[in-house]
Design an enzyme around this catalytic site. Structure first.
Site, PDB file in Angstrom:
ATOM      1  N   CYS A   1      11.795 -18.900   3.338  1.00 30.86           N
ATOM      2  CA  CYS A   1      12.660 -17.793   2.946  1.00 30.86           C
ATOM      3  C   CYS A   1      12.000 -16.997   1.831  1.00 30.86           C
ATOM      4  CB  CYS A   1      14.022 -18.309   2.488  1.00 30.86           C
ATOM      5  SG  CYS A   1      13.945 -19.319   0.990  1.00 30.86           S
TER       6      CYS A   1
ATOM      7  N   ASP B   1     -15.540  14.248   2.398  1.00 28.73           N
ATOM      8  CA  ASP B   1     -14.114  14.535   2.233  1.00 28.73           C
ATOM      9  C   ASP B   1     -13.427  13.511   1.340  1.00 28.73           C
ATOM     10  OD1 ASP B   1     -13.970  16.832   3.964  1.00 28.73           O
ATOM     11  OD2 ASP B   1     -14.246  15.458   5.638  1.00 28.73           O
TER      12      ASP B   1
ATOM     13  N   CYS C   1      11.141 -18.846  -1.299  1.00 25.67           N
ATOM     14  CA  CYS C   1       9.874 -19.574  -1.226  1.00 25.67           C
ATOM     15  C   CYS C   1       8.718 -18.663  -1.612  1.00 25.67           C
ATOM     16  CB  CYS C   1       9.651 -20.112   0.182  1.00 25.67           C
ATOM     17  SG  CYS C   1      10.922 -21.238   0.783  1.00 25.67           S
TER      18      CYS C   1
ATOM     19  N   ASP D   1     -10.519  18.350   8.573  1.00 22.60           N
ATOM     20  CA  ASP D   1     -11.883  18.845   8.465  1.00 22.60           C
ATOM     21  C   ASP D   1     -12.316  19.336   9.849  1.00 22.60           C
ATOM     22  OD1 ASP D   1     -14.434  19.293   7.322  1.00 22.60           O
ATOM     23  OD2 ASP D   1     -15.134  17.404   8.181  1.00 22.60           O
TER      24      ASP D   1
ATOM     25  N   ASP E   1     -14.093  12.686   7.475  1.00 19.10           N
ATOM     26  CA  ASP E   1     -15.074  11.670   7.842  1.00 19.10           C
ATOM     27  C   ASP E   1     -15.246  10.603   6.780  1.00 19.10           C
ATOM     28  OD1 ASP E   1     -16.511  12.930   5.877  1.00 19.10           O
ATOM     29  OD2 ASP E   1     -17.968  13.840   7.218  1.00 19.10           O
TER      30      ASP E   1
END
Length: 796
Positions: A25, A678, A28, A477, A674
């Site tokens: 749970c 960028d 835990c 791009d 890419d």
């Protein structure tokens, strides 16, 4: 402390994944996180309940994995280092925690035994007077069967409860509630029957031997169904793990001869002598392969490692790595990757990467890291889970006291009062379920990341997946994103009277050989094809977004785009080919710049780009082009793709500024590029999506990486995010609504214990089952459409 908040540098930290048992749970999860964080040197812990794993970030100079595993194990949750994804043995663990098959088998056997004890008790309850006339004998039989169920099937719950309570009530897990529920039902019944037989309180009403056996059986069945659902939810990653074969055909080493030409040591490769007969490969474990080994891959076999083709040619299905549906031809000198399928030819491959270094292992490791991370929406669930069990214990106590006072006020006989108190307390303890709360988000994310990886959508950051849902604008791009990224040199146009085409191409290529842009590579390829010599360059330098410069044979040469001419105050010559990208060559003489000429290159549009743009618009996402190329070259691409907003001639800094302006205007901006030039824009955008190959996926920037060269998965990424977040919200609603309704019903005595157990089991299965609906995620056909017609030099 999150990784982003850590004061340690990346060089000082290391990550390791632990397989953790006995987590049931959200409480835990919190317990394991606290135990691991208590180890000196640990800076971050991310526990995934659905996976049964913990991703630990630590300083290796102050801590090690063994210490962290020992601390977690001491807290009551056995932990061990998880095998590295993609290496032999890793697939045996799977994605549902350590030894998930054994865990599933254990719960199945426990459920069968518990059902075998419970069913006779129920039969005795309803038909016992016909089978066993003696009331005493029937009661003793019920008691013995319930006791057998407690002894044989409840031990795991009690051990887990005791382990969690050793470090305080605030660390209590769900098994504390379950064990207390068993104890109340069975203990009250046992004491009540003994008291009745002893004559202490005759005329006792209903007892709960049947309910005690039923609780154990139903909870065990629920845990079995939950574990089975977790295994099913993690099947996508296990399928990726199973793609790598266990054995490979290793070729004998090629004989070498040591020679000493000109007094130096060198190696010359000799062919095996003809009399030696055919070369027979040896079947070995993939783990035994080393870099440099040669491996035979026959038609229909999967590639066991990453390597370079040294003999043969074949079509290779790389769809599991890139999402591309069609096989690609791999020839001498080209790379192949582990897990891909050799379809029709014979290949001999020289091993270049093994084990955790392979591309497939890198993808699996990144996916598992993402699965172990937590999105912002998880914080609310974690805060509630941390106090859930103590709150439920308080509610159960208040409900029990309330019913005791109510019975005393109304003059109920003691047996009726205490029987009601036992039933209510048992129902509250059993029906409260932090499991559903803890599984609501991890289960959905586990399925989503696995499905995404199989489709070529690698989710590196779970927070990015959450942000992708609300993206309203995508900045694209041009080169390599909307276009093929494989431009072809169309024309070389020197200024008349200054030099020849060959000399202009040679100057440009001599500088461009040091650049990585697709335009530069195309120029160099053409220069080599024309046997144009590349000259020596000194004082080479590069300015992002502007150009490159250097000295060639005493001449100061600069190569770049229109921005370079603008900065040098050189007039821009008219273009000759509509839609072509132009690279200009400029010489500086006595401080003045003069244009030597320009080169025209044409790059085809990706055939799927127009379709992808239409799909983005249908999703309500506005596509925008931001490129460093000039407007004349970009406009035809935008027109064919159907994009109306274009920003041309932009440097990396300009793209970043554009994203800031869009965000300031209220847009939620994603950036697709890419991952190299960028990178600033990808980092600035609310969602960074990098286009990259499966081989270099670990080096890409962005929150999400599309591992294939195609854009077809871009709309699918947005749709997957929206579907995942919808499932998460549904799961959270189900978990909260369940507890908000179930606990009061139990506290007011409306829900008896047996129905409480059924409801608790169903809550877990419902949440995981809802998450599993993502396995049927279908963003539509991912087919390559027909290529757009040739138009103004752009297209085919």
């Amino acid at each position: 402390m999150t990784i982003a908040e850590s004061t340690e540098s990346p060089e000082q930290t290391r990550r390791a994944t632990l397989s953790v048992s006995n987590m049931n749970c959200a409480s835990c999860v919190a317990h394991v996180e606290r135990a691991a964080m208590a180890v000196m040197g640990v800076s971050d812990v991310r526990v995934n309940l659905a996976l049964g794993r913990a991703l630990v970030t630590f300083d290796p100079s102050r801590a090690n994995v063994a210490e962290v595993a020992a601390a977690v194990t001491k807290s009551g949750y056995p932990a061990e280092l998880n095998p590295v994804a993609g290496t032999p043995g890793a697939s045996q663990q799977g994605s549902a925690g350590p030894s998930h098959d054994d865990n599933l088998l254990g719960w199945r056997n426990r459920a069968i035994v518990a059902l075998a004890m419970w069913v006779p008790v129920e039969l005795l309850h309803w038909f016992g007077h016909r089978l066993i006339p003696s009331h005493l004998a029937m009661t003793v039989t019920e008691c013995l069967l319930a006791t057998a169920a407690m002894v044989l099937c409840s031990g795991g719950f009690y051990r887990s409860a005791v382990r969690s309570l050793r470090s305080g009530l605030n660390n209590a897990n769900m098994d504390v509630l379950i064990a207390m529920g068993f104890s109340v039902a069975f203990g009250y019944s046992l004491v009540a029957r003994v008291g009745e037989w002893a004559g202490w309180w005759p005329g006792l009403g209903h007892v709960y031997f049947g309910e005690a056996a039923a609780l154990i059986a139903i909870v065990s069945v629920g845990h079995y169904l939950e574990t089975r659902a977790r295994v099913s939810a993690g099947s996508a990653i296990r399928q990726l793990l199973d793609l790598t074969p266990a054995t490979a055909w290793r070729m004998p080493p090629v004989p070498v001869e040591v020679t000493r030409p000109a007094g130096r040591l060198s190696l010359s490769v000799l062919q095996a002598p003809a009399v030696a007969g055919p070369v027979e490969p040896e079947e070995v474990s993939v783990a035994a392969l080393a870099v440099g080994d040669r491996v035979l891959i026959r038609p229909g076999e999967r590639v066991p490692i990453d390597g370079e083709v040294v003999e043969g040619a074949s079509s290779v299905d790389e769809s599991m790595l890139t999402g591309e549906p069609l096989p690609v031809m791999r020839r001498l000198g080209e790379n192949v990757f582990g897990g891909t399928l050799n379809t029709d030819g014979r290949l001999v491959v020289r091993v270049t990467r093994t084990g955790e270094q392979t591309a497939l292992a890198g993808i699996i490791q990144l996916v598992e890291t993402a699965q172990a991370s937590k999105p912002p929406v998880q914080r609310l669930a974690d805060r509630i889970a941390s106090i859930f069990v103590p709150v439920v214990l308080v509610i159960a106590t208040v409900a029990g006291v309330g019913w005791a006072l109510w019975g005393h006020y109304h003059g109920w006989e003691g047996a009726r009062t205490w029987g009601t108190v036992a039933q209510v307390v048992c129902s509250v303890l059993i029906i409260a379920c932090p499991c559903a709360l803890g599984l609501a988000i991890p289960a959905a994310l586990m399925v989503a990341t696995g499905i995404g990886a199989k489709r070529g959508i690698l989710i590196r950051d779970i927070a990015g997946l959450q942000r992708a849902e609300k993206v309203t604008a995508i900045v694209l791009d041009k080169t390599g994103t909307l276009t093929l990224g494989q431009p072809v040199l169309h024309a070389v146009r020197p200024v008349e009277g200054l030099m020849s085409e060959t000399e202009l191409l040679g100057l440009a290529a001599s500088l461009e050989q040091f650049a990585t842009h697709p335009l530069a590579q195309a120029i160099v390829r053409q220069a080599l094809a024309r046997n144009t010599g590349l000259r020596a360059v000194i004082d080479f330098s590069s300015t992002a977004g502007t150009g490159i410069r250097g000295e060639i044979d005493g001449r100061h040469i600069e190569v770049g785009g229109p921005r370079l001419l603008s900065e040098l105050k050189v007039a821009l010559p008219p273009g000759n080919t509509p839609g072509a990208s132009r690279v200009f060559v400029v010489e500086s003489v006595d401080g003045a710049a003069r244009l030597l000429g320009h080169l025209e290159l044409i790059d085809g549009i990706k055939p799927e780009a127009p379709v992808v743009v239409k799909q983005l618009l249908a999703l309500g996402v506005r596509p925008i082009i931001a490129t460093g190329d000039r407007e004349e070259a970009t406009a035809p691409v935008a027109e064919i793709c159907g994009i109306t907003e274009v920003h041309a001639g932009m440097s990396p800094g300009d793209k970043k500024a554009l994203i800031l302006r869009l965000a300031a205007g209220g847009e939620r901006v994603g950036m697709v590029g890419d991952g190299i030039n960028d990178a600033p824009a990808l980092a600035q955008a609310q969602l960074g999506i990098a286009i990259g190959s499966g081989a270099d996926v670990a080096k890409e920037s962005g929150d999400i990486v599309l591992t294939g060269p195609t854009l077809l998965t871009l709309p699918a990424t947005i749709q997957l995010s929206r579907d995942t977040m919808r499932i998460i919200r549904q799961n959270l609603f189900l978990a909260f609504a369940y507890n908000a309704l179930a606990i009061p019903f139990a506290a007011f005595g409306i829900v008896p214990p047996i129905y409480a157990a059924i409801a608790m089991a169903l809550s877990d299965v419902t949440v995981i089952g809802n998450a599993l609906r993502l396995r049927w995620f279908d963003p539509g056909p991912l087919r390559l459409p027909e290529r757009p017609a040739m138009r103004d030099g752009v297209g085919r």
